[in-house]
Design an enzyme around this catalytic site. Structure first.
Site, PDB file in Angstrom:
ATOM      1  N   LYS A 183      -0.786   1.206 -13.371  1.00 21.33           N
ATOM      2  CA  LYS A 183      -1.671   2.118 -12.805  1.00 21.33           C
ATOM      3  C   LYS A 183      -2.627   2.453 -13.610  1.00 21.33           C
ATOM      4  O   LYS A 183      -3.680   3.078 -12.915  1.00 21.33           O
ATOM      5  CB  LYS A 183      -0.768   3.267 -12.438  1.00 21.33           C
ATOM      6  CG  LYS A 183       0.574   3.318 -11.608  1.00 21.33           C
ATOM      7  CD  LYS A 183       0.779   4.604 -11.293  1.00 21.33           C
ATOM      8  CE  LYS A 183       1.790   4.403  -9.759  1.00 21.33           C
ATOM      9  NZ  LYS A 183       2.332   5.585  -9.673  1.00 21.33           N
ATOM     10  N   LYS A 201       5.503  -5.339  -5.073  1.00 17.81           N
ATOM     11  CA  LYS A 201       6.547  -4.451  -4.447  1.00 17.81           C
ATOM     12  C   LYS A 201       6.012  -3.575  -3.383  1.00 17.81           C
ATOM     13  O   LYS A 201       4.612  -3.245  -3.354  1.00 17.81           O
ATOM     14  CB  LYS A 201       7.116  -3.548  -5.453  1.00 17.81           C
ATOM     15  CG  LYS A 201       6.281  -2.473  -5.922  1.00 17.81           C
ATOM     16  CD  LYS A 201       7.176  -1.410  -6.763  1.00 17.81           C
ATOM     17  CE  LYS A 201       6.374  -0.383  -6.978  1.00 17.81           C
ATOM     18  NZ  LYS A 201       7.145   0.909  -7.611  1.00 17.81           N
ATOM     19  N   LYS A 205       3.551   2.812  -1.819  1.00 14.59           N
ATOM     20  CA  LYS A 205       2.997   3.781  -0.928  1.00 14.59           C
ATOM     21  C   LYS A 205       1.281   3.785  -0.832  1.00 14.59           C
ATOM     22  O   LYS A 205       0.809   4.191   0.359  1.00 14.59           O
ATOM     23  CB  LYS A 205       3.296   5.234  -1.382  1.00 14.59           C
ATOM     24  CG  LYS A 205       4.540   5.494  -1.149  1.00 14.59           C
ATOM     25  CD  LYS A 205       5.171   6.834  -1.964  1.00 14.59           C
ATOM     26  CE  LYS A 205       6.452   7.176  -1.876  1.00 14.59           C
ATOM     27  NZ  LYS A 205       6.704   8.248  -2.805  1.00 14.59           N
TER      28      LYS A 205
HETATM   29  P1  AMP Z   1       8.607   6.595  -5.609  1.00 18.20           P
HETATM   30  O1  AMP Z   1       7.985   6.238  -4.206  1.00 18.20           O
HETATM   31  O2  AMP Z   1       7.751   5.858  -6.558  1.00 18.20           O
HETATM   32  O3  AMP Z   1       8.703   8.109  -5.750  1.00 18.20           O
HETATM   33  O4  AMP Z   1       9.867   5.873  -5.578  1.00 18.20           O
HETATM   34  C1  AMP Z   1      11.249   6.470  -4.980  1.00 18.20           C
HETATM   35  C2  AMP Z   1      12.332   5.699  -5.311  1.00 18.20           C
HETATM   36  O5  AMP Z   1      12.098   4.512  -4.119  1.00 18.20           O
HETATM   37  C3  AMP Z   1      12.728   5.396  -6.475  1.00 18.20           C
HETATM   38  O6  AMP Z   1      13.817   5.194  -6.647  1.00 18.20           O
HETATM   39  C4  AMP Z   1      12.039   3.758  -6.416  1.00 18.20           C
HETATM   40  O7  AMP Z   1      12.487   3.066  -7.448  1.00 18.20           O
HETATM   41  C5  AMP Z   1      12.122   3.518  -5.131  1.00 18.20           C
HETATM   42  N1  AMP Z   1      11.323   2.484  -4.696  1.00 18.20           N
HETATM   43  C6  AMP Z   1       9.973   2.593  -4.358  1.00 18.20           C
HETATM   44  N2  AMP Z   1       9.261   1.263  -4.125  1.00 18.20           N
HETATM   45  C7  AMP Z   1      10.537   0.378  -3.799  1.00 18.20           C
HETATM   46  C8  AMP Z   1      10.273  -0.777  -3.282  1.00 18.20           C
HETATM   47  N3  AMP Z   1       9.364  -1.597  -3.066  1.00 18.20           N
HETATM   48  N4  AMP Z   1      11.625  -1.563  -3.390  1.00 18.20           N
HETATM   49  C9  AMP Z   1      12.674  -0.773  -3.793  1.00 18.20           C
HETATM   50  N5  AMP Z   1      12.897   0.305  -4.156  1.00 18.20           N
HETATM   51  C10 AMP Z   1      11.499   0.963  -4.221  1.00 18.20           C
END
Ligand code: AMP
Ligand code: TRP
Length: 328
Positions: free
Chosen positions: A111, A193, A196
């Site tokens: 990031k 990966k 968002k």
């Molecule tokens: P975040 O969007 O970073 O707040 O992520 C929320 C949850 O989604 C966390 O537990 C992340 O590990 C999971 N997560 C985010 N992106 C991925 C992805 N591409 N594949 C699997 N899990 C994900």
């Protein structure tokens, strides 16, 4: 009963990676665990956020939690900044962490890459996450595989503080990661990966996407020129990612899917996947629409924050005592 804690950032575009990597497990766990699910808005402001939009995103995530099946009667659902213990404990942990270990975090490296100067909050992000977890005497943390390093540093901090003050301030938590292939990758670039924030909206499937958009994203997804449906992450990352998504959204195992689609082209496989994803997301979208503007959300979140505060105040008392802070 073991205690579970997890969180999702209210930064919009909750996608299939979030759902399959995290949210789906939240629902399963609440049957036989004491679950606490947080909307981590303090984490969200490690990157620039428009205040009005952030507020909306907090309610969006809360509604999605409930829409995928998190039940506020069984689990605590609340907003991080409604419980002061998170920021407070984060400071105590900050004073027990090292800049060296934080510099090694790949999320920070990613990031802050190409930035002349990175925000400090981005650097100390894993400490706030550790505070979230340790504040509730958490045993199990269901997260996507991308969070492995953050769980490790949380465990290190817990053990370090316990040893340093020769008291048991914290329970050392365990991560609970999805089975093999847990990481859902971008549809346009299966080497990164699903995220968002990626610019290309066809790189991800957001849970609230229209069926037509989902169709387009899947049909456009990057594959390879071999035309064989086989799970091989190294040589066929695109198809392997689609197989993973198919498998997680259906009753089939990857092996069964390979057999089912033996001799079929990518086009047919993708068409079926579009169906499976759209069917799977339909009830979630319907429930989301019911809940998001129903007026019941603020009450649920207030109640959640009250319950979370009761637990966290106890931990803060104990930790401050152990560290020698305050006068009682
Ligand atoms: P975040 O969007 O970073 O707040 O992520 C929320 C949850 O989604 C966390 O537990 C992340 O590990 C999971 N997560 C985010 N992106 C991925 C992805 N591409 N594949 C699997 N899990 C994900
Ligand atoms: N860092 C997590 C992510 O980006 C979100 C998060 C913040 C979290 N605090 C947490 C996850 C505590 C589990 C437990 O996915």
């Amino acid at each position: 009963m073991k205690r579970v804690f997890s969180g999702v950032q209210p930064t919009g575009n909750i996608h299939l990676g979030n759902y399959l990597g995290a949210l789906k497990q939240f629902v399963e766990l609440q049957e036989d665990h004491e679950c606490i699910y947080c909307i981590v808005d303090l984490h969200a402001i490690t990157m620039p956020q428009e205040p009005k939009v952030l507020r909306e995103h907090i309610l969006d995530v809360a509604a999605l939690y409930l829409a995928v099946g998190v039940d506020p009667k069984k689990s605590i659902v609340f907003v991080q900044s409604d419980v002061p213990g998170h920021a407070e404990l984060s400071w105590i942990l900050t004073c027990n962490s090292y800049t060296g270990e934080l510099s090694r975090m790949t999320q920070f490296k990613d990031k802050s890459k190409e930035k002349e100067s990175a925000p400090t909050g981005l650097f100390t992000y894993p400490i706030l996450m550790a505070a979230d977890i340790l504040l509730y005497d958490t045993n199990v943390v269901p997260v996507g595989n991308d969070q492995k390093q953050h769980i490790e540093i949380c465990r290190d901090l817990a053990i370090r503080v316990n040893n340093k003050y020769k008291t048991k301030s914290f329970i050392v938590p365990e991560g609970r990661f999805l089975k093999e292939g847990a990481r859902i990758m971008s549809l346009d670039d299966p080497s990164s990966k699903m995220s968002k924030s990626a610019e290309n909206i066809h790189s991800r499937i957001s849970l609230l996407d229209e069926p037509g958009k989902i169709k387009k994203s899947i049909m456009k997804a990057t594959t390879d020129s071999e035309g064989i449906i086989k799970y091989d992450v190294k040589n066929k990352p695109g198809i392997s990612n689609l197989l993973n998504i198919y498998c997680e959204m259906s009753e089939y195992t990857v092996k069964e899917l390979e057999e089912k689609y033996q001799g079929c082209g990518y086009g047919d496989f993708k068409k079926d996947l579009v169906e499976v994803v759209n069917e799977g997301l339909k009830p979630i979208k319907e429930r989301y629409e019911e809940i998001r503007y129903s007026g019941e959300l603020p009450k649920i979140l207030e109640d959640g924050a009250k319950r979370a505060n009761l637990i966290s105040a106890k931990t803060m008392n104990r930790v401050k005592n152990n560290v020698g802070l305050g006068i009682n």
